[in-house]
Write a protein that holds these residues in place. Structure first.
Motif, mmCIF file in Angstrom:
data_model
loop_
_atom_site.group_PDB
_atom_site.id
_atom_site.type_symbol
_atom_site.label_atom_id
_atom_site.label_comp_id
_atom_site.label_asym_id
_atom_site.label_seq_id
_atom_site.Cartn_x
_atom_site.Cartn_y
_atom_site.Cartn_z
ATOM 1 N N UNK A 111 13.705 82.102 72.648
ATOM 2 C CA UNK A 111 12.656 83.209 72.961
ATOM 3 C C UNK A 111 11.903 83.275 71.668
ATOM 4 N N UNK A 112 10.456 83.200 71.975
ATOM 5 C CA UNK A 112 9.554 83.356 71.041
ATOM 6 C C UNK A 112 8.539 84.498 71.760
ATOM 7 N N UNK A 113 7.359 84.674 71.210
ATOM 8 C CA UNK A 113 6.618 85.755 71.465
ATOM 9 C C UNK A 113 5.823 85.332 72.822
ATOM 10 N N UNK A 146 11.287 88.556 82.392
ATOM 11 C CA UNK A 146 10.716 89.778 81.905
ATOM 12 C C UNK A 146 9.434 89.787 81.691
ATOM 13 N N UNK A 147 8.617 88.867 82.398
ATOM 14 C CA UNK A 147 7.277 88.643 82.196
ATOM 15 C C UNK A 147 6.568 87.586 81.299
ATOM 16 N N UNK A 148 7.921 87.059 80.734
ATOM 17 C CA UNK A 148 7.409 86.050 79.504
ATOM 18 C C UNK A 148 7.447 84.801 80.369
ATOM 19 N N UNK A 149 6.393 83.844 79.713
ATOM 20 C CA UNK A 149 5.833 82.418 80.423
ATOM 21 C C UNK A 149 7.273 81.553 80.182
ATOM 22 N N UNK A 150 7.602 80.681 80.922
ATOM 23 C CA UNK A 150 8.448 79.782 80.818
ATOM 24 C C UNK A 150 8.188 78.216 80.552
ATOM 25 N N UNK A 151 8.775 77.704 79.492
ATOM 26 C CA UNK A 151 8.408 76.296 79.219
ATOM 27 C C UNK A 151 9.718 75.529 79.007
ATOM 28 N N UNK A 152 9.861 74.377 79.866
ATOM 29 C CA UNK A 152 10.873 73.658 79.743
ATOM 30 C C UNK A 152 10.792 72.372 79.167
ATOM 31 N N UNK A 153 11.744 71.986 78.045
ATOM 32 C CA UNK A 153 11.812 70.629 77.255
ATOM 33 C C UNK A 153 12.820 70.009 77.903
ATOM 34 N N UNK A 245 0.802 84.354 76.893
ATOM 35 C CA UNK A 245 1.033 83.453 77.784
ATOM 36 C C UNK A 245 0.007 82.161 77.893
ATOM 37 N N UNK A 246 -0.653 82.029 76.973
ATOM 38 C CA UNK A 246 -1.612 80.913 76.813
ATOM 39 C C UNK A 246 -0.992 79.933 75.963
ATOM 40 N N UNK A 247 -1.355 78.758 76.205
ATOM 41 C CA UNK A 247 -0.869 77.447 75.385
ATOM 42 C C UNK A 247 -2.007 76.431 75.300
#
Ligand SMILES: [Fe+2]
Ligand SMILES: [Fe+2]
Length: 280
Positions: A111-113, A146-153, A245-247
């Motif tokens: 988990x990161x910000x 809980x509202x965080x964006x998801x990134x899959x590696x 949520x920006x990337x």
């Protein structure tokens, strides 16, 4: 708040066959200078970790030498290939145990910000080889978003162009494991899917996600031995994950890195040209 994550991939390190070590060392210098918050390697850490402990030991030492927070994932050359496509080295309990003993966990969640980062084992997805540990990790991470964006590696791209395609190729995840992952995500759509394995850089969108392929640090494979899906190059990716949520993403070229062609290294995996056009 921005978290900077360097994604390196496909280092293919080996004590006996150190062909790609100098490129890794140049990337390591660049990473230490750039000082990202986290480094992720999306697999093929070792040249032949599927059969040689020493190659995994070499890869572990090289990553420890970065002196940075580092999370790595297995590739087909670290634990063997997925059973849907394996030719020579199928993934099995022994290879997984060796990877875990020498390298560490083959799956993780961070988990990161603003984001949850899910590191998956592409070679065991949908197989019954880890007592449901990977399935549980995915379910728990999605339940706790809980509202965080998801990134899959993960090591292999989820698909070439669409979730609906039905290719049986060792270049991409096959339909079964991909559908298995989709069922575990229960409707959660990853904003980003970041992979390696193809040794080409590509940035595309399908199924609501951005799919990014990291170039290898080690080598590319020239035409016509491997089809061109994206840019054939060596280097790495620098991701910026924003708390909202920006990337953002940058492809990083490193001075003096050699764009090795696997065709010139038959000692690594045999004569690529003998496999035929498009087969590498
Ligand atoms: Fe690779
Ligand atoms: Fe690979």
């Amino acid at each position: 708040m921005i978290t900077r994550i360097a994604q390196i991939s496909d280092s293919h390190l080996s004590v006996e066959k150190p062909f790609f070590r100098s490129n890794f060392d140049l990337v390591a210098i660049h990473l230490r200078d750039t000082a990202p918050d986290i480094v992720i390697n999306t697999g093929d850490l070792a040249l032949d970790g599927a059969d040689h402990d020493a190659d995994l030991v070499e890869a572990r030492a090289a990553h420890a030498g970065l002196g940075l927070e580092c999370h790595v994932l297995p590739g087909n050359h670290d634990v063997g290939d997925h059973l849907d496509v394996a030719r020579r080295q199928p993934v099995n309990a022994e290879r997984l145990a060796r990877y875990r003993r020498i390298i560490g966990p083959d799956i993780w969640s961070l988990e990161i910000s603003g984001w949850t980062l899910l590191g998956l084992n592409a070679l065991t997805l949908g197989l019954d080889l880890d007592e449901g540990r990977q399935d549980g990790l995915i379910r728990n991470a999605v339940a706790a978003l809980a509202g965080r964006s998801l990134a899959i590696f993960l090591h292999k791209p989820l698909a070439d162009l669409s979730h609906n395609e039905d290719l049986t190729s060792n270049r991409f995840m096959t339909a079964g494991p991909r559908q298995h992952l989709a069922s575990l995500l229960e409707g959660a759509v990853p904003a980003l899917v970041a992979s390696g394995h193809v040794h080409q850089y590509r940035d595309s969108r399908f199924g609501g996600s951005r799919h990014v392929w990291a170039p290898a640090t080690s080598f590319m494979i020239s035409d016509p031995w491997q089809p061109g899906y994206g840019a054939k190059m060596v280097g790495y990716l620098m991701h910026e994950f924003h708390a909202d949520g920006g990337h953002r993403l940058e492809v990083v070229g490193v001075r003096d890195l050699v764009h090795h062609d696997l065709v010139a290294f038959p000692e690594a995996y045999g004569d690529v040209r003998a496999w035929g056009p498009g087969k590498a």
